[in-house]
Scaffold this motif. Sequence first.
Motif, PDB file in Angstrom:
ATOM      1  N   THR A  86     -10.722 -10.265   7.133  1.00 29.92           N
ATOM      2  CA  THR A  86     -10.466 -10.623   5.804  1.00 29.92           C
ATOM      3  C   THR A  86      -9.112 -10.347   5.473  1.00 29.92           C
ATOM      4  O   THR A  86      -8.608  -9.081   5.411  1.00 29.92           O
ATOM      5  CB  THR A  86     -11.408 -10.220   4.682  1.00 29.92           C
ATOM      6  N   ARG A  87      -8.221 -11.561   4.998  1.00 31.40           N
ATOM      7  CA  ARG A  87      -6.813 -11.378   4.574  1.00 31.40           C
ATOM      8  C   ARG A  87      -6.849 -11.165   3.057  1.00 31.40           C
ATOM      9  O   ARG A  87      -7.559 -11.852   2.223  1.00 31.40           O
ATOM     10  CB  ARG A  87      -5.944 -12.478   4.968  1.00 31.40           C
ATOM     11  N   LEU A  88      -6.247 -10.038   2.658  1.00 29.73           N
ATOM     12  CA  LEU A  88      -6.205  -9.869   1.211  1.00 29.73           C
ATOM     13  C   LEU A  88      -4.940 -10.762   0.519  1.00 29.73           C
ATOM     14  O   LEU A  88      -4.412 -11.479   1.184  1.00 29.73           O
ATOM     15  CB  LEU A  88      -5.747  -8.357   0.904  1.00 29.73           C
ATOM     16  N   VAL A  93      -0.883  -8.998   0.324  1.00 30.06           N
ATOM     17  CA  VAL A  93      -1.078 -10.152   1.177  1.00 30.06           C
ATOM     18  C   VAL A  93      -0.899  -9.557   2.593  1.00 30.06           C
ATOM     19  O   VAL A  93      -1.092 -10.426   3.725  1.00 30.06           O
ATOM     20  CB  VAL A  93       0.106 -11.429   0.893  1.00 30.06           C
ATOM     21  N   HIS A  94      -0.043  -8.461   2.721  1.00 23.77           N
ATOM     22  CA  HIS A  94       0.245  -7.898   4.090  1.00 23.77           C
ATOM     23  C   HIS A  94      -0.929  -7.073   4.837  1.00 23.77           C
ATOM     24  O   HIS A  94      -0.609  -6.497   5.822  1.00 23.77           O
ATOM     25  CB  HIS A  94       1.390  -6.992   4.200  1.00 23.77           C
ATOM     26  N   VAL A  95      -2.324  -7.242   4.037  1.00 26.12           N
ATOM     27  CA  VAL A  95      -3.400  -6.222   4.579  1.00 26.12           C
ATOM     28  C   VAL A  95      -4.232  -7.202   5.001  1.00 26.12           C
ATOM     29  O   VAL A  95      -4.522  -8.224   4.520  1.00 26.12           O
ATOM     30  CB  VAL A  95      -3.798  -5.342   3.373  1.00 26.12           C
ATOM     31  N   GLY A  96      -4.947  -6.698   5.869  1.00 29.17           N
ATOM     32  CA  GLY A  96      -6.251  -7.209   6.280  1.00 29.17           C
ATOM     33  C   GLY A  96      -7.464  -6.062   6.268  1.00 29.17           C
ATOM     34  O   GLY A  96      -7.021  -5.054   6.827  1.00 29.17           O
ATOM     35  N   SER A  97      -8.770  -6.620   6.396  1.00 33.48           N
ATOM     36  CA  SER A  97      -9.785  -5.695   6.254  1.00 33.48           C
ATOM     37  C   SER A  97     -10.554  -6.225   7.611  1.00 33.48           C
ATOM     38  O   SER A  97     -10.903  -7.210   7.611  1.00 33.48           O
ATOM     39  CB  SER A  97     -10.386  -5.582   4.961  1.00 33.48           C
ATOM     40  N   ILE A  98     -11.237  -5.061   8.401  1.00 31.96           N
ATOM     41  CA  ILE A  98     -12.080  -5.623   9.557  1.00 31.96           C
ATOM     42  C   ILE A  98     -13.377  -5.114   9.269  1.00 31.96           C
ATOM     43  O   ILE A  98     -13.725  -3.837   8.985  1.00 31.96           O
ATOM     44  CB  ILE A  98     -11.373  -5.634  10.842  1.00 31.96           C
ATOM     45  N   GLY A  99     -14.239  -5.664  10.190  1.00 30.92           N
ATOM     46  CA  GLY A  99     -15.758  -5.258  10.561  1.00 30.92           C
ATOM     47  C   GLY A  99     -16.144  -5.763  11.632  1.00 30.92           C
ATOM     48  O   GLY A  99     -15.708  -6.928  12.000  1.00 30.92           O
ATOM     49  N   MET A 100     -16.897  -4.924  12.337  1.00 30.94           N
ATOM     50  CA  MET A 100     -17.592  -5.601  13.613  1.00 30.94           C
ATOM     51  C   MET A 100     -18.678  -4.843  13.964  1.00 30.94           C
ATOM     52  O   MET A 100     -19.157  -3.977  13.452  1.00 30.94           O
ATOM     53  CB  MET A 100     -16.314  -5.389  14.973  1.00 30.94           C
ATOM     54  N   GLY A 101     -19.513  -5.249  14.912  1.00 35.21           N
ATOM     55  CA  GLY A 101     -20.725  -4.615  15.761  1.00 35.21           C
ATOM     56  C   GLY A 101     -21.040  -5.595  16.994  1.00 35.21           C
ATOM     57  O   GLY A 101     -20.706  -6.607  17.202  1.00 35.21           O
ATOM     58  N   VAL A 102     -21.743  -4.793  17.772  1.00 36.76           N
ATOM     59  CA  VAL A 102     -22.127  -5.256  19.058  1.00 36.76           C
ATOM     60  C   VAL A 102     -23.709  -4.967  19.292  1.00 36.76           C
ATOM     61  O   VAL A 102     -24.260  -3.946  18.751  1.00 36.76           O
ATOM     62  CB  VAL A 102     -21.473  -4.377  20.299  1.00 36.76           C
ATOM     63  N   ALA A 121      -4.784  -9.030  17.766  1.00 33.83           N
ATOM     64  CA  ALA A 121      -3.837 -10.315  18.005  1.00 33.83           C
ATOM     65  C   ALA A 121      -3.730 -11.053  17.165  1.00 33.83           C
ATOM     66  O   ALA A 121      -2.759 -11.573  16.827  1.00 33.83           O
ATOM     67  CB  ALA A 121      -4.246 -10.878  19.385  1.00 33.83           C
ATOM     68  N   LEU A 122      -4.883 -11.581  16.216  1.00 33.33           N
ATOM     69  CA  LEU A 122      -4.944 -12.540  15.596  1.00 33.33           C
ATOM     70  C   LEU A 122      -4.167 -12.147  14.331  1.00 33.33           C
ATOM     71  O   LEU A 122      -3.418 -12.965  13.681  1.00 33.33           O
ATOM     72  CB  LEU A 122      -6.386 -12.926  14.935  1.00 33.33           C
ATOM     73  N   ALA A 123      -4.319 -10.649  13.946  1.00 34.56           N
ATOM     74  CA  ALA A 123      -3.789 -10.362  12.653  1.00 34.56           C
ATOM     75  C   ALA A 123      -2.167 -10.105  12.705  1.00 34.56           C
ATOM     76  O   ALA A 123      -1.600 -10.522  11.806  1.00 34.56           O
ATOM     77  CB  ALA A 123      -4.347  -8.991  12.522  1.00 34.56           C
ATOM     78  N   ASP A 124      -1.899  -9.526  14.186  1.00 34.02           N
ATOM     79  CA  ASP A 124      -0.436  -9.538  14.588  1.00 34.02           C
ATOM     80  C   ASP A 124       0.308 -10.733  14.660  1.00 34.02           C
ATOM     81  O   ASP A 124       1.384 -10.807  14.070  1.00 34.02           O
ATOM     82  CB  ASP A 124      -0.481  -8.602  15.744  1.00 34.02           C
ATOM     83  N   ASN A 125      -0.202 -11.595  15.518  1.00 37.38           N
ATOM     84  CA  ASN A 125       0.602 -12.497  16.091  1.00 37.38           C
ATOM     85  C   ASN A 125       0.397 -13.863  15.149  1.00 37.38           C
ATOM     86  O   ASN A 125       1.477 -14.979  15.448  1.00 37.38           O
ATOM     87  CB  ASN A 125       0.418 -12.812  17.431  1.00 37.38           C
ATOM     88  N   LEU A 129      -0.016  -9.549   9.739  1.00 36.75           N
ATOM     89  CA  LEU A 129      -0.335  -8.497   8.932  1.00 36.75           C
ATOM     90  C   LEU A 129       0.186  -7.280   9.537  1.00 36.75           C
ATOM     91  O   LEU A 129       0.402  -7.007  10.399  1.00 36.75           O
ATOM     92  CB  LEU A 129      -1.870  -8.576   9.015  1.00 36.75           C
ATOM     93  N   ARG A 130       0.544  -6.346   8.492  1.00 34.48           N
ATOM     94  CA  ARG A 130       1.015  -5.271   8.748  1.00 34.48           C
ATOM     95  C   ARG A 130       0.137  -3.992   8.758  1.00 34.48           C
ATOM     96  O   ARG A 130       0.387  -2.901   9.302  1.00 34.48           O
ATOM     97  CB  ARG A 130       2.167  -4.926   7.688  1.00 34.48           C
ATOM     98  N   ARG A 131      -0.639  -4.230   7.568  1.00 33.01           N
ATOM     99  CA  ARG A 131      -1.758  -2.980   7.659  1.00 33.01           C
ATOM    100  C   ARG A 131      -3.078  -3.468   7.767  1.00 33.01           C
ATOM    101  O   ARG A 131      -3.780  -4.635   7.233  1.00 33.01           O
ATOM    102  CB  ARG A 131      -1.730  -2.415   6.079  1.00 33.01           C
TER     103      ARG A 131
END
Length: 179
Positions: A86-88, A93-102, A121-125, A129-131
Motif C-alpha cells: 500500500t502506497r501512502l 508519498v515516499h512510504v509503502g506498507s507491506i503485509g504477506m503470508g504463505v 522490486a515493485l516498490a524500488d523500481n 518508494l524510499r521507506r
Amino acid sequence: MNNPENPQPLAKDAAWPEGLVIRARRPSDAEGIVTLHNMPGYRYGTLRTPHHTPDEIRKGIEIQPANMTGLIALLDGKIVGDAGLTRLANRRVHVGSIGMGVHDAYVGKGIGKALIGEVLALADNWFNLRRIELTVYTDNEPAIRLYERHGFVTEGRMKEFAFRDGSYVDAYSMARLRG
Ligand SMILES: CC(C)(COP(=O)(O)OP(=O)(O)OC[C@H]1O[C@@H](n2cnc3c(N)ncnc32)[C@H](O)[C@@H]1OP(=O)(O)O)[C@@H](O)C(=O)NCCC(=O)NCCS
C-alpha cells in the motif's frame, strides 16, 4: 514475450522456486485466497480472524484502492501465498506498507522470499518508494529473519499490539530505507 499469466520476476536476481507464478490477485481468486487466510499458521502470524468467507475476500478485491497492489503466488494453479503493498499519500508519498503470508503447507520453500523480492522490486523500481514499513509479532522468528535478510530493521516495540487466540501479543515496527 512476457506471458500475463506467468509474468517474469521484476527483480533481475530473483531465484524463485520451480514453477512459481506471482501475479495480481483477481476477484475469481477469492476461493483460493480464503483457504489461505483461514489457515491456522497464516492466521497466527497475521491479523486475520477465523472464518473468513470467499464473498468478503472477493468484495475486498473488487473495491481495492488504486494505491494498493495485491499479489498472489501460485504453484500448479494453487494459491500458496499472498502479499500486499500500500502506497501512502501526501507528505508520506515516499512510504509503502507491506503485509504477506504463505500457505501453511508451503512454508520454508522460498515462497516468502520470492514474494518479498517482488514487492521490494515493485516498490524500488516502479513506485520509487524510499521507506517500506511493516509490523511483525515479536515471536514470529521466521518472518523477522526474512525481513532482516531483506534490509529491514526494528524501529520499536508495540505492546499489546493485537489480540491473538486468547491473549495480547506485542509487535515490532520494522522498516527498510533505500539510500
Ligand atoms: C513468515 C513467512 C512469510 C516466511 O515465508 P516462507 O515462504 O516460509 O519463507 P522462505 O521459504 O522464503 O524462507 C525461509 C527459509 O527457506 C529458505 N529458502 C529460500 N529459498 C528457498 C528455496 N528455493 N527452496 C527451499 N528453501 C528456500 C530460506 O533461505 C530461508 O531459510 P532460513 O530458514 O534459514 O531463513 C511464512 O512463514 C508465513 O507466511 N507465515 C505465516 C504468516 C505470517 O507470519 N506472515 C508474516 C506476517 S508479518
